[in-house]
Design a protein around this motif. Sequence first.
Motif, short mmCIF file in Angstrom:
data_model
loop_
_atom_site.label_atom_id
_atom_site.label_comp_id
_atom_site.label_asym_id
_atom_site.label_seq_id
_atom_site.Cartn_x
_atom_site.Cartn_y
_atom_site.Cartn_z
N ALA A 155 -14.10 -6.81 -29.76
CA ALA A 155 -13.10 -6.50 -30.78
C ALA A 155 -12.94 -4.99 -30.92
N ALA A 156 -11.70 -4.51 -30.91
CA ALA A 156 -11.43 -3.07 -30.96
C ALA A 156 -11.95 -2.44 -32.24
N ASN A 157 -12.10 -3.25 -33.30
CA ASN A 157 -12.50 -2.68 -34.59
C ASN A 157 -14.01 -2.62 -34.76
N ASN A 158 -14.77 -2.89 -33.71
CA ASN A 158 -16.23 -2.91 -33.84
C ASN A 158 -16.88 -2.02 -32.78
N PRO A 159 -16.64 -0.70 -32.88
CA PRO A 159 -17.18 0.19 -31.83
C PRO A 159 -18.68 0.32 -31.85
N SER A 160 -19.32 0.10 -33.01
CA SER A 160 -20.77 0.32 -33.07
C SER A 160 -21.52 -0.73 -32.26
N GLU A 161 -21.21 -2.00 -32.50
CA GLU A 161 -21.91 -3.04 -31.74
C GLU A 161 -21.44 -3.06 -30.28
N ALA A 162 -20.20 -2.66 -30.04
CA ALA A 162 -19.75 -2.52 -28.65
C ALA A 162 -20.59 -1.47 -27.94
N THR A 163 -20.95 -0.41 -28.65
CA THR A 163 -21.76 0.65 -28.04
C THR A 163 -23.15 0.15 -27.73
N ILE A 164 -23.70 -0.71 -28.59
CA ILE A 164 -25.01 -1.32 -28.29
C ILE A 164 -24.90 -2.14 -27.00
N ALA A 165 -23.81 -2.90 -26.87
CA ALA A 165 -23.62 -3.70 -25.65
C ALA A 165 -23.50 -2.79 -24.43
N LYS A 166 -22.83 -1.64 -24.57
CA LYS A 166 -22.70 -0.70 -23.45
C LYS A 166 -24.05 -0.17 -23.02
N ARG A 167 -24.87 0.19 -24.01
CA ARG A 167 -26.11 0.90 -23.70
C ARG A 167 -27.26 -0.04 -23.35
N GLY B 59 -11.37 4.50 -24.64
CA GLY B 59 -10.61 4.69 -25.88
C GLY B 59 -11.53 4.47 -27.06
N PRO B 60 -11.21 5.08 -28.19
CA PRO B 60 -12.06 4.92 -29.38
C PRO B 60 -11.95 3.51 -29.94
N GLY B 61 -13.02 3.04 -30.53
CA GLY B 61 -12.95 1.82 -31.32
C GLY B 61 -12.81 2.19 -32.77
N GLY B 62 -12.37 1.25 -33.58
CA GLY B 62 -12.25 1.54 -35.00
C GLY B 62 -11.11 0.77 -35.62
N ASP B 63 -10.72 1.19 -36.81
CA ASP B 63 -9.67 0.54 -37.57
C ASP B 63 -8.33 1.11 -37.12
N PRO B 64 -7.43 0.28 -36.56
CA PRO B 64 -6.16 0.81 -36.07
C PRO B 64 -5.27 1.38 -37.17
N ILE B 65 -5.55 1.03 -38.43
CA ILE B 65 -4.76 1.61 -39.52
C ILE B 65 -5.20 3.05 -39.77
N ARG B 66 -6.50 3.28 -39.82
CA ARG B 66 -6.99 4.65 -39.98
C ARG B 66 -6.77 5.47 -38.73
N ASN B 67 -6.94 4.86 -37.57
CA ASN B 67 -6.88 5.59 -36.32
C ASN B 67 -6.07 4.81 -35.29
N PRO B 68 -4.74 4.97 -35.29
CA PRO B 68 -3.93 4.23 -34.31
C PRO B 68 -4.27 4.58 -32.87
#
Length: 1409
Positions: A724-736, A999-1008
Amino acid sequence: MKLQNTLGRKASHQAPNSSAAVPRVGQAVPRQCPVQTRQVACNVQTPSRPSLGGNSAKPVQINLRDEDYDEGFGGGGSKGLFTSTNPELRRVTPADVAGRVKVKVVYTVLEAQYQSALTAAVQAINSTNKTVCFELVGYLLEELRDVKNFEAFKADLADANVFIGSLIFIEELAEKIVEAVDPVRANLDACVIFPSMPAVMKLNKLGTFSMSQLGQSKSLIGEFIKSARKNNDNFEEGLLKLVRTLPKVLKFLPSDKAQDARNFVQGLQYWLGGNSDNLQNFLLTLVQAYVPALKGVTFEIADPELFPEVGIWHPLAPCMYEDVKEYLNWYDTRRDLKLPADAPVIGLVLQRSHLVTGDEGHYSGVVGELEARGAKVVPVFAGGLDFSSPVKKFFYDPLGSGKAFVDTVVSLTGFALVGGPARQDAPKAVEALTNLNVPYLVSLPLVFQTTEEWLDSELGVHPVQVALQVALPELDGALEPIVFAGRDSNTGKSHSLPDRIESLAKRAINWATLRKKKNADKKLAITVFSFPPDKGNVGTAAYLNVFGSIFRVLKNLKACGYDVGNLPANDMELIQSVLTQKEAKFNSTELNIAYKMPVAEYSQLCEYSEALEENWGKPPGQLNSNGQELLIYGQQYGNVFIGVQPTFGYEGDPMRLLFSRSASPHHGFAAYYTFLEKIFKADAVLHFGTHGSLEFMPGKQVGMSGVCYPDSLIGSIPNLYYYAANNPSEATIAKRRSYANTISYLTPPAENAGLYKGLKELKELISSYQGMRESGRAEQICATIIETARQCNLDKDVDLPADDAAAKELTIDQRDLVIGNVYRKLMEIESRLLPCGLHVVGVPPTAEEAVATLVNIAEIDRPDQKPEPIKGLPGIMAAAIGRDIESIYQGNNRGVLADVDLLQRITEACRACVREFVRERTGLDGRIGVSFLPSLLKWTGFYQEPLTRALQGSEFSRANREDLANTFKYLEFCLTQVVQDNELGALVEALDGKYTQPGPGGDPIRNPGVLPTGKNIHALDPQSIPTQAALKSAALIVERLLDREKINNGGKYPESIALVLWGTDNIKTYGESLAQVLMMVGVRPVADSLGRVNKLEVIPLSELGRPRIDVVVNCSGVFRDLFVNQMLLLDRAIKMAAEQDEPEEMNFVRKHARQQAAEMGISLRDAATRVFSNSSGSYSSNVNLAVENSSWSDEQQLQEMYLKRKSFAFNSDRPGAGGEEGREIFERALKTVDVTFQNLDSSEISLTDVSHYFDSDPTKLVGSLRADGRAPSAYIADTTTANGQVRTLGETVRLDARTKLLNPKWYEGMLSSGYEGVREIQKRLTNTMGWSATSGMVDNWVYDEANSTFIEDPEMAARLLEANPNSFRKLVATFLEANGRGYWDASEEQLERLRSMYQDVEDKIEGVE
């Protein structure tokens, strides 16, 4: 000066079955290299897998520490530091001075690669020079954290002649260098600082030369630094370029200054040359020119040996090559290595400094391993810090086709492709890598730890190295941060880690294979999740219609030539095939069994199976087993296997949940991944959706060894992961931790929650009241509003008159206030964004579906937006009528009826503008395209601009057109981003062995900028938060929180607040909740000279204007993994607050720390420990697992889980210790808590959407610990809109229930996804009960209304049962459990219906007629 290009180097690692020959270490490199036998210089293997429980014997390891090493704390290092190496190991003294001048040189470097060459240079001078001899001692920058080492460093400087420093880019350690060197600088004969922090660079002293004197009226260095920061240039690379241009500047300087400046430039050239000869000449140049005792002495000094800025190096090559054709001519004529023409080609990126200093053994090991496995290798290097230059020059087809010559790139530098320790240029790197378009891996050599220290550490890689060499490369799109090289504490040299290099080589070659293999022959293992373990939960993923998405993926793969067998007709048939055929939906407890693995086969193929036996006994065990064999669940379609990942295995065992530090994989879990790699032989695995269990298995946080379970489980399979694009923190755990290429998918389109039933009626009544507020009917309408509000259970959210008599006594202003507050609450519900339905991969939202998202994007002021600031639409509308939007927000928040109504009119005007704007850009298919109508109207002359149409005749018609045009220009960009999509394309490209755009993950409203999806998600530079904008928002929320609590607590400030820090939230908000903690204790973060946040200053009480509030900070396991440096920053801040000599009534941190220090007999600093998390490698309190699986006896058991698992303290005085068990201080701190607090920052995820929030809630726990037994107040900050709110936890739970669980728009949207939608409804109810268990803040009516909606409506119950019988059974069971645990006071009639329904569902599932 002569150009040296004959430097070839040697291998230090023997690869199995290799025919390639590498010279032995230390051997001179001839012009033509004869064939020789490969020598092994180092063989540090990852040790045996440690036991997970009990007092098992420690595995045998090679001890690379010095004799005085102190085991210290658990994180690996003396006194809790990251490294315990002894600087005395680097001291070189002359055996016999023999009348010579003795010069003492002290040096400090970031990395250790210069140690060996410097030592050799000094030993050579001492053994041959008859005039001068040297005492040399070196300190690694990280060693200066140790008090003993720092004092020794200052003592060495006191009688030193020369100080040399290089790459000093860690702010707090740079300050130590300045603290130690500045007082003795005048006494030093020479002080030479190569690229470092500006404050350290200013220490340079060579005769009359210093950096600050360069130039005429201005300092070149100062101007350069300002320019670099302003333009975000790479600091070190730019500084090197500046120094290279200095000869042009020298002619403008007086002759004496020019000579000293020439010596500095020449010194840098010697230093960058790095070999023993260059360093001998460097030292002799310094002492000849600047040591008074050697005045007049002339040494024979050669010019610097210069090496190519970029080139190709190979351990067997006779020279460095500057032309790829010449290199390949040599390579392809080697007699020791014969590779097929289609062999995979691996491009390696190296640091030249390691090559020239002779510290290249670890590089040789990688080259040898890759060649032994049949790969051709092109190892390129750069002398500076821009590694994109050799990539562009050497990795393309030498025949000029423009195509990539290499199949995979592996950077062994650890750094970003463009940049070093200070800054990076990600856009330049991404451009270079996009053009090359091959997979990009960045592996790590250990920098700040020895091999032994890393092996012992639960943290893994040093957090500073994580920030510099993991987080920053991820911004370039880097994958797989595997530690491939260790460091020897005696020599400082890097050495290969054979099992890590083997893993790296296998994985790099497997990525390359994806480029070469035909699609029809590729095997893909799609892995879905089932959590909690139940047949109704197969295909669990956040906001994703998993099987609908898989079906689209399979159809797309088929179109691309993949063998997908005979596909089912639709996604429902696909689900049924995995669940064991259609008829098995109601009469089988098993999923489809794809493979039965005999125990003997499992034990043979799974190398680590014995390590699991301590926890799970002998295989096959009880999970994913029939008692004889291990079962792999799933279904195969051609070359695609759809498998169900086994669960943790602990879910149903409350004692394991209570006592385990972490859940190790069971035999079934290990068998699943063994099957994928060894039996199915997958070319790649695709983990489908957020998220599974693999990446959360035990092991080091970052930089895993071969005995860390995620590393063992994923093996050598390239890992793709839809996240999910809005969950960069856990995505980063999966990457690392699972080496995943995380491909983002969009969350479902958002809609406003709207109003329904009695809430809709209330809004109509309020509209009537507004038209008649001064008429005789106003009192009657007011009474009806009050009664309807009670029926809608709004009486707990709004202060309503006690009865009809009290209502009649209200004045008109009092009536307005009551109705204004009811109206405010209604608008809060109506305007709340909620995701409707579930996303299907590859299906972007329609133009209409994007409207609500755009409205919320348009709501936010963006003062930092480039090229010009963006004003939010509400502010523009308010200005059109002469009002300030902030004053309207404040009036609305107080319930002022006129402002509540005005804010609603502003909201409607904003929606109208956006809707007209989108409509004009909507084609006939409902998607963004060309609309025929505007063209027709323009032709007829009747056309009006959409904004004019929307505002015509309204009170906002005079809105500033320039501001509107600027805002809608930005919205046009956002709209194209929202409806774009590359989710399917990115997957196919990754499977083709191509580069995935980051690309960055996060909230598309705060950061399109998160959009469009289909990018390789990354987080952010952890050293960049909190930002100034985050600090401003945090101060506002803390102020509102304290004001709210003072109202509830008789005007008194809370003394202590317990709060939670989440990884994703801090990425989305750039550190807002992190900043909240700092604001509470009254400490301000300060950026260093390079813009990194790692300094602090105490806010004076006179400026703060209130007491310092004590805190208990509990960090999620993900936050701990991503932001351990920020955790240590918080600990420093809290201790600074505790040490302020202030009255206790104005400093609650100090008050409580002094009490706890006295009670526990510890220091004030230790008593001020307030930052906690799980132990390293462990996640969550397990309260969520217990609740989701109904495997808990009482609330006390849940609270004990929380205390045992969340009480690991992080201490900035012992940064290398990681999380140390600190339950006593944790409990004592919690006993003082008056308020518990969490943040909601995204409309997509609220309190009952996920279980994490209640899993970390200590509300009832605090009440049980406090001496007075009083439950703390509980608050939630909601910053999902521009008008940030602080609500009570109870208010937020009620808002969540009204907008989602009980809202027809939400649950009908979910049910449109059928099977998976039922699970989403059931999950919300389970999470609601979780809040009952941890906080007691769920009202009875929530359960009543949910029961009425889903159970008592026969038609609804039948729909749920038909779509997903297992999840419906869990829904019914949860209602019964809520009543049984005392959370829901249900009638006997309700309970009887539920019991009867449960039995009916059970019988149907089991096939009983």
